[in-house]
Design a protein around this motif. Structure first.
Motif, PDB file in Angstrom:
ATOM      1  N   SER A 166       0.801  -1.220   0.000  1.00  0.00           N
ATOM      2  CA  SER A 166       0.000   0.000   0.000  1.00  0.00           C
ATOM      3  C   SER A 166       0.837   1.275   0.000  1.00  0.00           C
ATOM      4  CB  SER A 166      -0.926   0.013   1.229  1.00  0.00           C
ATOM      5  OG  SER A 166      -0.181   0.182   2.421  1.00  0.00           O
ATOM      6  N   ILE A 167       2.161   1.136   0.189  1.00  0.00           N
ATOM      7  CA  ILE A 167       3.008   2.330   0.254  1.00  0.00           C
ATOM      8  C   ILE A 167       3.099   2.995  -1.116  1.00  0.00           C
ATOM      9  CG2 ILE A 167       5.362   3.181   0.616  1.00  0.00           C
ATOM     10  CD1 ILE A 167       5.719   1.097   2.768  1.00  0.00           C
ATOM     11  N   ASP A 168       2.800   4.262  -1.152  1.00  0.00           N
ATOM     12  CA  ASP A 168       2.979   5.081  -2.355  1.00  0.00           C
ATOM     13  C   ASP A 168       4.021   6.136  -2.011  1.00  0.00           C
ATOM     14  OD1 ASP A 168       2.899   6.900  -4.460  1.00  0.00           O
ATOM     15  OD2 ASP A 168       0.752   6.605  -4.803  1.00  0.00           O
ATOM     16  N   TRP A 169       5.259   5.901  -2.439  1.00  0.00           N
ATOM     17  CA  TRP A 169       6.364   6.773  -2.046  1.00  0.00           C
ATOM     18  C   TRP A 169       6.178   8.200  -2.515  1.00  0.00           C
ATOM     19  CZ3 TRP A 169       9.876   5.451   1.479  1.00  0.00           C
ATOM     20  CH2 TRP A 169      10.002   4.084   1.780  1.00  0.00           C
ATOM     21  N   LEU A 170       5.477   8.395  -3.626  1.00  0.00           N
ATOM     22  CA  LEU A 170       5.272   9.745  -4.129  1.00  0.00           C
ATOM     23  C   LEU A 170       4.274  10.527  -3.263  1.00  0.00           C
ATOM     24  CD1 LEU A 170       5.193   9.181  -7.995  1.00  0.00           C
ATOM     25  CD2 LEU A 170       7.112   9.895  -6.557  1.00  0.00           C
ATOM     26  N   LYS A 171       3.404   9.797  -2.537  1.00  0.00           N
ATOM     27  CA  LYS A 171       2.417  10.454  -1.692  1.00  0.00           C
ATOM     28  C   LYS A 171       2.939  10.708  -0.281  1.00  0.00           C
ATOM     29  CE  LYS A 171      -1.772   8.875  -4.039  1.00  0.00           C
ATOM     30  NZ  LYS A 171      -3.047   8.102  -3.929  1.00  0.00           N
ATOM     31  N   ILE A 172       3.870   9.857   0.190  1.00  0.00           N
ATOM     32  CA  ILE A 172       4.346  10.038   1.561  1.00  0.00           C
ATOM     33  C   ILE A 172       5.635  10.849   1.616  1.00  0.00           C
ATOM     34  CG2 ILE A 172       3.265   7.905   2.352  1.00  0.00           C
ATOM     35  CD1 ILE A 172       5.977   6.576   2.262  1.00  0.00           C
ATOM     36  N   ALA A 173       6.099  11.307   0.471  1.00  0.00           N
ATOM     37  CA  ALA A 173       7.288  12.174   0.448  1.00  0.00           C
ATOM     38  C   ALA A 173       6.841  13.635   0.369  1.00  0.00           C
ATOM     39  CB  ALA A 173       8.166  11.818  -0.746  1.00  0.00           C
ATOM     40  N   ARG A 174       7.027  14.381   1.460  1.00  0.00           N
ATOM     41  CA  ARG A 174       6.622  15.783   1.500  1.00  0.00           C
ATOM     42  C   ARG A 174       7.728  16.678   0.953  1.00  0.00           C
ATOM     43  NH1 ARG A 174       5.099  18.415   7.207  1.00  0.00           N
ATOM     44  NH2 ARG A 174       7.364  18.633   7.378  1.00  0.00           N
ATOM     45  N   ILE A 175       7.362  17.574   0.039  1.00  0.00           N
ATOM     46  CA  ILE A 175       8.340  18.477  -0.566  1.00  0.00           C
ATOM     47  C   ILE A 175       9.036  19.294   0.514  1.00  0.00           C
ATOM     48  CG2 ILE A 175       8.629  20.483  -2.071  1.00  0.00           C
ATOM     49  CD1 ILE A 175       8.161  17.982  -3.629  1.00  0.00           C
ATOM     50  N   SER A 176      10.362  19.370   0.401  1.00  0.00           N
ATOM     51  CA  SER A 176      11.153  20.146   1.355  1.00  0.00           C
ATOM     52  C   SER A 176      11.473  21.508   0.746  1.00  0.00           C
ATOM     53  CB  SER A 176      12.461  19.405   1.671  1.00  0.00           C
ATOM     54  OG  SER A 176      13.352  20.225   2.380  1.00  0.00           O
ATOM     55  N   PHE A 177      11.483  22.542   1.588  1.00  0.00           N
ATOM     56  CA  PHE A 177      11.761  23.881   1.100  1.00  0.00           C
ATOM     57  C   PHE A 177      13.125  24.379   1.586  1.00  0.00           C
ATOM     58  CE2 PHE A 177       7.144  23.507   1.033  1.00  0.00           C
ATOM     59  CZ  PHE A 177       6.870  23.915  -0.256  1.00  0.00           C
ATOM     60  N   ASN A 178      14.098  23.475   1.624  1.00  0.00           N
ATOM     61  CA  ASN A 178      15.470  23.905   1.895  1.00  0.00           C
ATOM     62  C   ASN A 178      16.405  23.210   0.922  1.00  0.00           C
ATOM     63  OD1 ASN A 178      16.506  21.358   3.009  1.00  0.00           O
ATOM     64  ND2 ASN A 178      15.225  21.796   4.799  1.00  0.00           N
ATOM     65  N   LEU A 179      17.681  23.494   1.009  1.00  0.00           N
ATOM     66  CA  LEU A 179      18.638  23.011   0.016  1.00  0.00           C
ATOM     67  C   LEU A 179      19.269  21.669   0.391  1.00  0.00           C
ATOM     68  CD1 LEU A 179      20.469  26.397  -0.747  1.00  0.00           C
ATOM     69  CD2 LEU A 179      18.592  25.313  -2.026  1.00  0.00           C
ATOM     70  N   GLN A 180      18.786  21.029   1.459  1.00  0.00           N
ATOM     71  CA  GLN A 180      19.420  19.793   1.927  1.00  0.00           C
ATOM     72  C   GLN A 180      18.769  18.528   1.393  1.00  0.00           C
ATOM     73  OE1 GLN A 180      19.334  20.399   6.182  1.00  0.00           O
ATOM     74  NE2 GLN A 180      21.302  21.443   6.132  1.00  0.00           N
ATOM     75  N   GLY A 181      17.675  18.656   0.683  1.00  0.00           N
ATOM     76  CA  GLY A 181      17.015  17.488   0.120  1.00  0.00           C
ATOM     77  C   GLY A 181      15.706  17.875  -0.530  1.00  0.00           C
TER      78      GLY A 181
END
Length: 273
Positions: A77-92
């Protein structure tokens, strides 16, 4: 009775202590689920378990008390694109906090002190270049797994105490060493990285990045020999990572874990006694 005779008697009574180390390899870590399914099918006891990166997910769920079928359901059931929250810094690109929350909602326990069997999860400290092993009673399992899965550059590092943690595969992809303190009689390791060459040129950045990890890990496999493990290697063919894989891709990986463990089960049963 001499110690050798005592040891033979001990082994015959089926009391050998088994330690299982589940290796990482991005989505290919789903093969670990197939390994767990087959070990459970043959009632192979697991007395302590360790995991790195994707392997830490299956290890944590197992140690928390879930059976192989429940772990398979969660893995599918894991959807990696849905559980990855966009980061607003330069580290990832992504923040691992959403992954941590996803896991916390599915784990039946929160802390390492609550697991059914001893659990250890390996992460890599960017500052020291050393391994950090989560296993202390007060540490949170979901946080540990999220840190262990944080591919540098893709996920931002996890700040934990004085540590700056990323993917555990950089320092210990098949964490047999973290089992040693529990003194298992039998070590079982799972390597989900294929030793086969790529059949064709990589098609995208994901495949290039993943292949770089593979080359590094395969060049360092000899470090595990000191534990004389029974090594299960499900991926007999190279399977390139997919950006958005379908369920067929997941099922293929789980089936590979089942098949390879089946081929190794007689050796495991003899070792366990």
């Amino acid at each position: 009775m001499s110690w050798r005779k005592f040891w033979r008697f001990f082994r015959r009574t089926g009391q050998a202590k088994v330690g299982l180390a589940l290796g990482g390899g991005s989505m290919r870590g789903l093969a670990n689920v197939g390994v767990l399914k087959t070990l459970a099918k043959y009632q192979i006891p697991i007395h302590c378990i360790a995991g790195t990166s994707a392997g830490s997910i299956a290890a944590a769920l197992w140690a928390a008390g879930l059976n192989a079928e429940a772990i398979e359901e969660i893995a599918l059931s894991i959807d990696w694109l849905k559980i990855a929250r966009i980061s607003f810094n330069l580290q990832g690109l992504f923040d691992p906090v959403k992954l941590q929350k996803y896991l916390a909602e599915r784990l039946p326990v929160q802390y390492f002190r609550e697991t059914k069997i001893p659990l250890s999860i390996s992460a890599s400290d960017l500052i020291s270049g050393q391994e950090y092993v989560f296993e202390r009673p007060e540490e949170e399992i979901a946080l540990a797994v999220a840190a262990s899965c944080s591919v540098p550059g893709v996920f931002t590092p996890t700040k934990y105490k004085e540590h700056y943690l990323v993917d555990g595969c950089l320092v210990n992809n098949i964490p047999l060493s973290t089992l040693a303190k529990h003194q298992p009689d039998v070590y079982i390791g799972v390597n989900v990285i294929s030793r086969q060459p790529m059949p064709s040129l990589p098609q995208n950045l994901v495949q290039i990045f993943s292949r770089g990890y593979d080359i590094y890990e395969l060049a360092n496999m000899e470090r595990y020999a000191r534990y004389n493990p029974i090594m299960i290697e499900p991926l007999r063919e190279y399977i390139p990572p997919a950006v958005k894989p379908g369920k067929d891709f997941y099922h293929k990986l789980i089936a590979a874990g089942e098949t390879e463990t089946e081929s190794t089960i007689d050796r495991i049963k003899r070792a366990v006694g």
